[in-house]
Design a protein around this motif. Structure first.
Motif, PDB file in Angstrom:
ATOM      1  N   ALA A 120      19.376 -22.837  20.065  1.00  0.00           N
ATOM      2  CA  ALA A 120      20.083 -21.606  19.701  1.00  0.00           C
ATOM      3  C   ALA A 120      19.661 -21.121  18.319  1.00  0.00           C
ATOM      4  CB  ALA A 120      21.596 -21.832  19.748  1.00  0.00           C
ATOM      5  N   MET A 158      16.323 -19.465  18.500  1.00  0.00           N
ATOM      6  CA  MET A 158      16.433 -18.117  19.064  1.00  0.00           C
ATOM      7  C   MET A 158      16.890 -17.125  17.999  1.00  0.00           C
ATOM      8  SD  MET A 158      18.164 -19.238  22.705  1.00  0.00           S
ATOM      9  CE  MET A 158      18.498 -17.579  23.297  1.00  0.00           C
ATOM     10  N   GLU A 191      16.706 -13.036  18.005  1.00  0.00           N
ATOM     11  CA  GLU A 191      17.586 -12.780  19.136  1.00  0.00           C
ATOM     12  C   GLU A 191      19.046 -12.788  18.695  1.00  0.00           C
ATOM     13  OE1 GLU A 191      16.777 -14.502  22.994  1.00  0.00           O
ATOM     14  OE2 GLU A 191      15.021 -15.519  22.161  1.00  0.00           O
ATOM     15  N   GLN A 192      19.864 -12.019  19.392  1.00  0.00           N
ATOM     16  CA  GLN A 192      21.299 -11.980  19.141  1.00  0.00           C
ATOM     17  C   GLN A 192      21.974 -13.105  19.916  1.00  0.00           C
ATOM     18  OE1 GLN A 192      21.668  -9.789  16.280  1.00  0.00           O
ATOM     19  NE2 GLN A 192      23.582  -9.461  17.371  1.00  0.00           N
ATOM     20  N   VAL A 193      22.511 -14.072  19.203  1.00  0.00           N
ATOM     21  CA  VAL A 193      23.199 -15.195  19.830  1.00  0.00           C
ATOM     22  C   VAL A 193      24.577 -15.324  19.207  1.00  0.00           C
ATOM     23  CG1 VAL A 193      23.203 -17.700  20.190  1.00  0.00           C
ATOM     24  CG2 VAL A 193      21.049 -16.421  20.319  1.00  0.00           C
ATOM     25  N   GLU A 207      27.186 -17.706  18.178  1.00  0.00           N
ATOM     26  CA  GLU A 207      27.111 -19.139  17.913  1.00  0.00           C
ATOM     27  C   GLU A 207      28.504 -19.733  17.736  1.00  0.00           C
ATOM     28  OE1 GLU A 207      24.397 -22.225  15.328  1.00  0.00           O
ATOM     29  OE2 GLU A 207      24.589 -20.166  14.645  1.00  0.00           O
ATOM     30  N   LEU A 261      23.812 -20.103  27.555  1.00  0.00           N
ATOM     31  CA  LEU A 261      22.936 -19.603  26.499  1.00  0.00           C
ATOM     32  C   LEU A 261      21.844 -18.714  27.083  1.00  0.00           C
ATOM     33  CD1 LEU A 261      22.096 -19.624  23.512  1.00  0.00           C
ATOM     34  CD2 LEU A 261      20.783 -21.713  23.981  1.00  0.00           C
ATOM     35  N   ASP A 262      21.274 -19.125  28.201  1.00  0.00           N
ATOM     36  CA  ASP A 262      20.196 -18.352  28.815  1.00  0.00           C
ATOM     37  C   ASP A 262      20.673 -16.985  29.306  1.00  0.00           C
ATOM     38  OD1 ASP A 262      18.272 -20.291  28.410  1.00  0.00           O
ATOM     39  OD2 ASP A 262      18.606 -21.249  30.358  1.00  0.00           O
ATOM     40  N   ARG A 268      23.616 -15.494  26.084  1.00  0.00           N
ATOM     41  CA  ARG A 268      23.308 -15.677  24.659  1.00  0.00           C
ATOM     42  C   ARG A 268      24.547 -16.131  23.873  1.00  0.00           C
ATOM     43  NH1 ARG A 268      19.054 -15.608  26.863  1.00  0.00           N
ATOM     44  NH2 ARG A 268      17.159 -14.552  26.158  1.00  0.00           N
TER      45      ARG A 268
END
Length: 390
Positions: free
Chosen positions: A24, A27, A32-34, A36, A343-344, A347
């Motif tokens: 994560a 990413m 990338e927008q994650v 968390e 997560l995939d 996100r």
């Protein structure tokens, strides 16, 4: 020439089970927008008043070597805080200041375990526990706390594990990762086993200001336990001072004297200006600690409201700390598979229960560490995702 067995076997799987967290973060680093929800880091920074005191103390010259067990005013403040909370007589001679709770955990096990000694700990566990015990040359021995008992440890299981010998038992209440607060019955049972089997109890109480349901009881306050308990505390969670690296051990005077000697031969004390800031922070009293804890109390209520509307994701009773432990076994997925897929597809990053031991298989840990609206949106997406797996 080779490295020591101690250092190369510290974490046998190298990552400590945190592969998803690292993925994560990669990413996020890639842009990338994650969302968390992985680690216990406050979404606020250290209060500016504490930082101002740290700055003042540094500019005033408290930048040289500080007293190795900790400056006397800070140790007195910690002792008074602990005595007020537990009723156990406590003085500065019962306190040594450490470079955070993690250093305290290591020092406590060095103090109580000889090389090869069996050191018990409860599974599920905070991710660093087994490596900390190995680093102290002890043999880590997990004792399962079952999800069917809301992750309350069973003293009978501890007794069985101690039958082959034990130098120590590490407990954590309020608990990371489960959010469970150990009951008086649980702690009294553990205390009885500790006394009968004659081992030390190391009690990690860094979340003692984050109790949402019931009461926090320190096992050190139970009859016969003050002389065989080392309590680990920290400013990290209670005062949002994670990066300041300041904690403590409270225990019998003789043990504290020896741990002070260990500190002389390891980190040689904690920066004086950080200790001054910690003293200032503690003197702000319980009201300030409640302000730091308030967002997590609020998000717990948000989470319970969201989870009440469905029956796929079940919450382990969130009694304390800044986490939710969610049972996702109804989806048919392991915690690892669920977290990877979440997560995939969405996100959203959470920690698989398996990161914290075998007992939490089929669970995920969610850190309540982002703003209320974003937290609510992420949890709703998680619940919808779980329902779609059925």
């Amino acid at each position: 020439m080779s490295l020591s067995n101690r250092i190369t076997t510290l974490t046998p799987d190298a990552s400590g089970g945190w592969e998803l967290f690292f993925r994560a973060r990669a990413m996020i680093d890639a842009g990338e927008q994650v969302t968390e929800l992985t680690i216990g880091e406050h979404d606020i920074r250290t209060d500016t008043r504490i930082l101002d005191e740290m700055h003042r103390a540094a500019r005033a010259g408290h930048t040289g070597y500080a007293a190795i067990p900790g400056i006397a005013p800070l140790r007195e403040e910690i002792a008074a805080r602990v005595q007020a909370a537990t009723g156990v007589p406590t003085t500065l001679d019962n306190v040594v200041v450490t470079a955070g709770g993690q250093a305290a955990l290591f020092a406590a096990h060095v103090a109580t375990c000889d090389s090869g000694d069996r050191a018990l700990f409860i599974d599920p566990y905070y991710a660093t526990y087994p490596g900390t015990l190995r680093g102290a040359s002890a043999t880590p021995v997990p004792v399962k706390a079952s999800p069917d008992s809301a992750f309350q440890p069973d003293p009978a299981d501890i007794d069985a594990a101690a039958a082959d010998g034990a130098a120590s038992l590490l407990i954590n209440s309020p608990n990371n990762p489960t959010g469970v607060v150990y009951s008086r019955t649980t702690l009294e049972g553990i205390a009885e086993v500790a006394q009968n089997s004659d081992f030390w109890v190391i009690s990690d109480e860094v979340y003692d200001t984050q109790v949402w349901q019931g009461d926090h009881l320190s096992i050190r306050a139970l009859p016969g336990m003050a002389e065989r308990t080392l309590v680990v505390g920290s400013m990290s969670k209670s005062h949002a001072m994670t990066g300041s690296r300041i904690g403590w051990i409270v225990g019998p005077k003789e043990a504290i004297a020896h741990i002070t000697n260990l500190s002389t031969h390891t980190n040689y004390g904690v920066a004086g200006f950080v200790q001054d800031a910690a003293l200032y922070a503690l003197r702000q009293g319980p009201g300030f600690e409640e302000e730091i804890a308030a967002p997590f109390r609020r998000r717990r209520e948000i989470a319970l409201d969201i989870l009440a509307g469905q029956n796929v994701v079940r919450a382990v009773p969130p009694q304390g700390a800044m986490y939710l432990m969610l049972d996702i076994r109804a989806t048919g997925l392991s915690g690892n598979a669920f977290a990877e897929k979440l997560l995939d597809t969405h996100r959203i990053a959470v920690m698989p229960g398996e990161s914290f031991g075998k007992a939490a298989s089929g669970h995920i840990r969610v850190a309540m560490t982002i703003g209320d609206d974003a937290f609510a949106a992420a949890l709703k997406s998680l619940v919808a995702f779980a329902a779609a797996q059925i």
